[in-house]
Design a protein around this motif. Structure first.
Motif, PDB file in Angstrom:
ATOM      1  N   MET A 171      42.820  39.074  51.666  1.00 25.06           N
ATOM      2  CA  MET A 171      42.267  38.255  50.583  1.00 25.06           C
ATOM      3  C   MET A 171      43.319  37.309  50.010  1.00 25.06           C
ATOM      4  O   MET A 171      44.495  37.650  49.942  1.00 25.06           O
ATOM      5  CB  MET A 171      41.718  39.161  49.507  1.00 25.06           C
ATOM      6  N   LYS A 172      42.870  36.133  49.604  1.00 23.46           N
ATOM      7  CA  LYS A 172      43.814  35.091  49.178  1.00 23.46           C
ATOM      8  C   LYS A 172      43.741  34.781  47.693  1.00 23.46           C
ATOM      9  O   LYS A 172      44.455  33.910  47.209  1.00 23.46           O
ATOM     10  CB  LYS A 172      43.553  33.805  49.975  1.00 23.46           C
ATOM     11  N   TYR A 173      42.859  35.407  46.958  1.00 16.83           N
ATOM     12  CA  TYR A 173      42.854  35.275  45.502  1.00 16.83           C
ATOM     13  C   TYR A 173      42.097  36.453  44.915  1.00 16.83           C
ATOM     14  O   TYR A 173      41.376  37.169  45.624  1.00 16.83           O
ATOM     15  CB  TYR A 173      42.275  33.935  45.028  1.00 16.83           C
ATOM     16  N   LEU A 174      42.317  36.626  43.616  1.00 18.63           N
ATOM     17  CA  LEU A 174      41.706  37.769  42.945  1.00 18.63           C
ATOM     18  C   LEU A 174      41.077  37.278  41.641  1.00 18.63           C
ATOM     19  O   LEU A 174      41.680  36.490  40.922  1.00 18.63           O
ATOM     20  CB  LEU A 174      42.817  38.789  42.668  1.00 18.63           C
ATOM     21  N   VAL A 175      39.853  37.700  41.385  1.00 20.71           N
ATOM     22  CA  VAL A 175      39.191  37.312  40.135  1.00 20.71           C
ATOM     23  C   VAL A 175      38.864  38.578  39.346  1.00 20.71           C
ATOM     24  O   VAL A 175      38.183  39.484  39.856  1.00 20.71           O
ATOM     25  CB  VAL A 175      37.895  36.502  40.400  1.00 20.71           C
ATOM     26  N   PHE A 176      39.361  38.638  38.126  1.00 26.29           N
ATOM     27  CA  PHE A 176      39.234  39.844  37.302  1.00 26.29           C
ATOM     28  C   PHE A 176      38.404  39.559  36.049  1.00 26.29           C
ATOM     29  O   PHE A 176      38.553  38.516  35.417  1.00 26.29           O
ATOM     30  CB  PHE A 176      40.642  40.317  36.905  1.00 26.29           C
TER      31      PHE A 176
ATOM     32  N   LEU B 210      45.230  43.201  31.897  1.00 29.35           N
ATOM     33  CA  LEU B 210      45.392  41.863  32.464  1.00 29.35           C
ATOM     34  C   LEU B 210      46.868  41.506  32.644  1.00 29.35           C
ATOM     35  O   LEU B 210      47.253  40.898  33.640  1.00 29.35           O
ATOM     36  CB  LEU B 210      44.684  40.820  31.592  1.00 29.35           C
ATOM     37  N   LYS B 211      47.684  41.901  31.676  1.00 29.80           N
ATOM     38  CA  LYS B 211      49.125  41.613  31.802  1.00 29.80           C
ATOM     39  C   LYS B 211      49.676  42.305  33.059  1.00 29.80           C
ATOM     40  O   LYS B 211      50.429  41.714  33.837  1.00 29.80           O
ATOM     41  CB  LYS B 211      49.846  42.098  30.535  1.00 29.80           C
ATOM     42  N   GLU B 212      49.257  43.545  33.275  1.00 28.86           N
ATOM     43  CA  GLU B 212      49.724  44.269  34.462  1.00 28.86           C
ATOM     44  C   GLU B 212      49.305  43.526  35.736  1.00 28.86           C
ATOM     45  O   GLU B 212      50.072  43.382  36.678  1.00 28.86           O
ATOM     46  CB  GLU B 212      49.165  45.705  34.464  1.00 28.86           C
ATOM     47  N   LEU B 213      48.067  43.051  35.708  1.00 29.06           N
ATOM     48  CA  LEU B 213      47.574  42.321  36.890  1.00 29.06           C
ATOM     49  C   LEU B 213      48.314  41.006  37.079  1.00 29.06           C
ATOM     50  O   LEU B 213      48.648  40.609  38.204  1.00 29.06           O
ATOM     51  CB  LEU B 213      46.083  42.026  36.729  1.00 29.06           C
ATOM     52  N   GLN B 214      48.536  40.326  35.972  1.00 28.42           N
ATOM     53  CA  GLN B 214      49.260  39.045  36.044  1.00 28.42           C
ATOM     54  C   GLN B 214      50.628  39.245  36.716  1.00 28.42           C
ATOM     55  O   GLN B 214      50.998  38.506  37.635  1.00 28.42           O
ATOM     56  CB  GLN B 214      49.458  38.482  34.637  1.00 28.42           C
TER      57      GLN B 214
ATOM     58  N   LEU C 192      46.867  47.595  43.804  1.00 27.91           N
ATOM     59  CA  LEU C 192      45.616  46.861  44.020  1.00 27.91           C
ATOM     60  C   LEU C 192      45.886  45.490  44.656  1.00 27.91           C
ATOM     61  O   LEU C 192      45.226  45.098  45.630  1.00 27.91           O
ATOM     62  CB  LEU C 192      44.874  46.696  42.689  1.00 27.91           C
ATOM     63  N   VAL C 193      46.839  44.775  44.108  1.00 28.27           N
ATOM     64  CA  VAL C 193      47.119  43.427  44.620  1.00 28.27           C
ATOM     65  C   VAL C 193      47.666  43.508  46.053  1.00 28.27           C
ATOM     66  O   VAL C 193      47.280  42.727  46.928  1.00 28.27           O
ATOM     67  CB  VAL C 193      48.097  42.684  43.683  1.00 28.27           C
ATOM     68  N   LYS C 194      48.516  44.505  46.284  1.00 26.21           N
ATOM     69  CA  LYS C 194      49.058  44.686  47.632  1.00 26.21           C
ATOM     70  C   LYS C 194      47.942  44.978  48.619  1.00 26.21           C
ATOM     71  O   LYS C 194      47.901  44.463  49.729  1.00 26.21           O
ATOM     72  CB  LYS C 194      50.045  45.858  47.634  1.00 26.21           C
ATOM     73  N   GLN C 195      47.031  45.824  48.165  1.00 24.42           N
ATOM     74  CA  GLN C 195      45.913  46.195  49.023  1.00 24.42           C
ATOM     75  C   GLN C 195      45.032  44.978  49.337  1.00 24.42           C
ATOM     76  O   GLN C 195      44.642  44.758  50.483  1.00 24.42           O
ATOM     77  CB  GLN C 195      45.091  47.255  48.307  1.00 24.42           C
ATOM     78  N   ALA C 196      44.769  44.179  48.299  1.00 24.35           N
ATOM     79  CA  ALA C 196      43.951  42.978  48.504  1.00 24.35           C
ATOM     80  C   ALA C 196      44.621  42.077  49.548  1.00 24.35           C
ATOM     81  O   ALA C 196      43.951  41.485  50.404  1.00 24.35           O
ATOM     82  CB  ALA C 196      43.759  42.239  47.187  1.00 24.35           C
ATOM     83  N   LYS C 197      45.928  41.980  49.473  1.00 23.28           N
ATOM     84  CA  LYS C 197      46.671  41.171  50.461  1.00 23.28           C
ATOM     85  C   LYS C 197      46.470  41.738  51.859  1.00 23.28           C
ATOM     86  O   LYS C 197      46.244  41.026  52.827  1.00 23.28           O
ATOM     87  CB  LYS C 197      48.167  41.182  50.137  1.00 23.28           C
ATOM     88  N   GLU C 198      46.552  43.058  51.948  1.00 21.79           N
ATOM     89  CA  GLU C 198      46.384  43.702  53.258  1.00 21.79           C
ATOM     90  C   GLU C 198      44.969  43.504  53.801  1.00 21.79           C
ATOM     91  O   GLU C 198      44.766  43.469  55.002  1.00 21.79           O
ATOM     92  CB  GLU C 198      46.694  45.194  53.153  1.00 21.79           C
TER      93      GLU C 198
ATOM     94  N   TYR D  86      53.362  39.249  44.019  1.00 20.66           N
ATOM     95  CA  TYR D  86      52.884  39.114  45.403  1.00 20.66           C
ATOM     96  C   TYR D  86      52.287  37.742  45.713  1.00 20.66           C
ATOM     97  O   TYR D  86      51.615  37.558  46.721  1.00 20.66           O
ATOM     98  CB  TYR D  86      51.872  40.225  45.715  1.00 20.66           C
ATOM     99  N   GLU D  87      52.508  36.808  44.804  1.00 20.99           N
ATOM    100  CA  GLU D  87      52.010  35.434  44.978  1.00 20.99           C
ATOM    101  C   GLU D  87      50.526  35.383  45.297  1.00 20.99           C
ATOM    102  O   GLU D  87      50.088  34.789  46.287  1.00 20.99           O
ATOM    103  CB  GLU D  87      52.818  34.713  46.060  1.00 20.99           C
TER     104      GLU D  87
END
Ligand code: GLC
Length: 419
Positions: free
Chosen positions: A83-88, A119-123, A74-80, A129-130
């Motif tokens: 997107m520059k930040y993620l709010v969960f 949340l831990k997984e997302l963190q 998910l985070v990799k995809q958001a980067k692609e 991926y910074e």
């Protein structure tokens, strides 16, 4: 009216432009339907809208099996997608914590079969991926807690302060102490929260993580940036820091029947309008109960992401645009020092920008770098106009960007719009 323009003092937020909002909770299991009834409106409100008793709603937790949730993907995809930040959603109005909470067993680790700390997984994925990680936290509404508020309902018998002291504050402490660096807390729907109460929450956040930004919806004008109404785009550039939370269809949480997806073109345009007006576009996905992202969202975001990647120079690092007297139906404009970007949203044979006071030195297509013929001229009405001739192979193209180099640092325009 607000007296002071909100300021996060955080450069990453000012530069971000584009973020991913993720609404995920037990409501995803229902997908907008409960016992044969379909919810009207947003799906994450189903508990309240259909007045499902907490004891009944609670049983959903036992069915939560996030077998398709992959935080890294998910985070990799958001980067692609650029997107520059993620709010969960750490806790939405339903009251269920999507992390390991010691102060309420009603959470994803203690109440679901797999016991995964989402949340831990997302963190960890965000750290890898910074990607700055922000947390949505519903501070006032909590339909599970007997003392949490519910919008538009009778809250008179509730001990709201007790709920704040015994659930909200301890949970905020956990979130800010156990999940690494939190970029922002996205409070929502303050309802009757008093100024003192908002201030207490603000102070609590800052006492643990001083750099954690507090969203506009903490209430009582204590937010560090302006959060617009859902899907409400300000017409004019706004001077303070601000953010537009936006949906891709007509719900935040997963709704099985909602296929009313915005078109990629429309989303690109909205993003550019937000960027041009100096804000951040926080665009939502609502994964289904297994953690899979709806096909419709992927289709749109992949297209949007392609545009954002290819034209990143005309989006990131750009500044809030001043007054431009025309509304162009075929283009959106952005700028940074000595550059004006014309994002072509419709097919054109040439670009004409009337009323520009600047001198154009050069023009090129972003991506290919192809140089274009540019003229500083006057149109038939005698209005100073920049004209750029597009090569024939681009006449049937849209969704690309032309960069104009300007002699002057800032674009400026005549206010008079006619001849
Ligand atoms: C709203 C809704 C909520 C959603 C949010 C996103 O205020 O209450 O369900 O999370 O907006 O902006």
């Amino acid at each position: 009216m607000r007296r002071k323009k909100p300021d996060t003092k955080q450069q990453w937020f000012k530069d971000a432009k584009f973020g991913l909002f993720v609404h995920w909770g037990l409501y995803a299991l229902l997908g907008g339907e409960y016992q044969g009834q379909r919810v009207k409106g947003v799906a994450e409100w189903i508990m309240d809208t259909l007045q499902i008793p907490p004891k009944e709603y609670e049983t959903l937790a036992a069915q939560f099996r996030p077998i398709h949730f992959d935080a890294e993907a998910l985070v990799k995809q958001a980067k692609e997608w650029g997107m520059k930040y993620l709010v969960f959603t750490a806790k939405h109005h339903e009251g269920f914590a999507m992390y390991n909470s010691a102060c309420s067993p009603y959470n994803v680790v203690k109440a679901t079969p797999d016991g995964r700390d989402i949340l831990k997984e997302l963190q960890l994925a965000c750290e890898k991926y910074e990607m700055p990680l922000g947390l949505y936290y519903s501070q006032a509404q909590d339909w599970h807690d007997p003392n949490g508020l519910a919008a538009g309902r009778d809250n008179s018998g509730k001990e709201y302060q007790f709920y704040l002291d015994h659930k909200v504050k301890p949970q905020l402490r956990e979130l800010l102490q156990n999940y690494g660096k939190i970029a922002l807390i996205w409070f929502d729907t303050p309802l009757e929260t008093s100024r003192e109460q908002s201030q207490e929450l603000y102070d609590l956040v800052k006492s643990i993580q001083p750099n954690c930004i507090v969203s506009g919806r903490i209430g009582n004008e204590l937010g560090e940036y302006m959060t617009t109404g859902d899907n409400f785009l300000p017409r004019l550039p706004y001077e303070g820091d601000w953010e537009l939370p936006a949906t891709l269809n007509d719900t935040w949480g997963y709704k099985r029947t909602d296929e009313n997806w915005k078109q990629p073109d429309e989303v690109i345009r909205l993003l550019l309008k937000v960027v041009n007006r100096g804000g951040n576009y926080l665009l939502n996905i609502g994964p289904d109960a297994t953690g899979a992202i709806p096909e419709g969202s992927l289709r749109v975001l992949n297209e949007v992401g392609r545009y954002v990647r290819e034209n990143a120079e005309g989006i990131f690092g750009t500044r809030r645009m001043g007054y431009y007297p025309y509304e162009l139906d075929w283009a959106e404009l952005t700028w940074k020092p000595h550059k004006l970007y014309v994002h072509l949203m419709k097919t054109r044979e040439r670009i004409e920008l009337p009323n520009v006071k600047n001198q154009a030195l050069q023009a090129k297509v972003l991506g290919s770098g192809e140089l274009l013929e540019v003229q500083n001229t006057k149109n038939c009405e005698g209005i100073p106009t920049i004209v750029i001739f597009l090569p024939e192979r681009l006449w049937q193209e849209k969704n690309y960007c032309v960069e104009i180099s300007l002699k002057e640092e800032e674009p400026s325009f005549e206010e008079e719009i006619g001849g």
